[in-house]
Design a protein around this motif. Sequence first.
Motif: not given
Length: 366
Positions: A230-233, A240-243, A265-266, A271-273
């Motif tokens: 999905g997406v992360r905001q 703001p940044q969208t992933w 991301g942009e 990134a990783a979590r």
Amino acid sequence: MTKKLKKRIEIMTSNFLRPTLLALTVSISPAFFGLANAAEAMDPSMTMPSSSDSKPSGVQKSIPAKDSQMDHSKMDHGSMEPMDHSKMNMGQGQEKPMDHSKMNHGQMDQGQMEGMDHSKMSMDARATTTSRTPIPVLTDADREAAFPPVAGHGLSDKSLNTFFLLDQFEYQDADNGSALSWDATGWIGGDVDRLWLRSEGERTNGVTESAELTALWGHSISPWWDVVTGVRQDFKPGSPQTWGALGIQGMALYNFEAEATAFIGENGQTAARLEGDYDILLTNRLILQPTAEMNFYGKNDPQRGIGSGLANTEVGLRLRYELVREFAPYIGVTWSRSYGKTADLASDEGEDTNEARFVVGIRMWF
């Protein structure tokens, strides 16, 4: 021993044995009379088995039949003292002797009894009669009525369900002031496919330091694991940044909840979590929960205070008491630390790179 003494001994012995022999004779006389009457009533044609039939011929010799009868004529009854039978109650407690004279054993002709012919006996135990109400013949329509076609049992429920968990809603005693932190997760869907929503953030002294919202579609690949995408905001820090997000989540061994998500991301940022938590039941209601989180980034982003590599980690320990299963207050402690370039950027801003905080909050779900 003198003759006088011998005579006294003989007199005493005679006086002692005479009553004993008398009593013995009285006790066995009814038995002899019964045997005599039975022998007279029996058919002379029926012979009694001799003692030689019950034992091997080599052990005992045959005894003549005439010796088996007692000769009372040779017994000297005159020497016996007279017996007073009026004082003896021989009728009480004894059964009357069986009168064999009324039994005519002669009518039993063993030769006339023919052998039983078992071949003429029918061994078929089935009933030969018919039912009053005949049972109708089973038809295909009867079978269809008894066993109607049914759909196969599904392994998953297709009904729509919802769940929301406010895992952390807490006050934190930070070095630069008080902070309010939250971490929430929810989903809507069935057993296989679900829409997942995640949100976490922090406000310090009334200012939002970080805030993000993630929307994921999850598909079950096993009873314990889901693949999510999905997406992360990100709303804070910075602009703001969208992933884009792709990951896996579920329950590992020993009920260890785990999440691993990768982000793109942009401007080519990656990134990783990694997240995990575990519930230790001290009692049925008192639960100790350790948590851990690690964040990695592919390249530096000074605007958001992020460096490449391992950026930061946070571990926590929270003790909660479930007043009801859906609501539990807790207290705990957290410890966070920054690494590498991220730590350098935080030092330049005057922020701590290593900090421990006391927390108190509530956990609820519905």
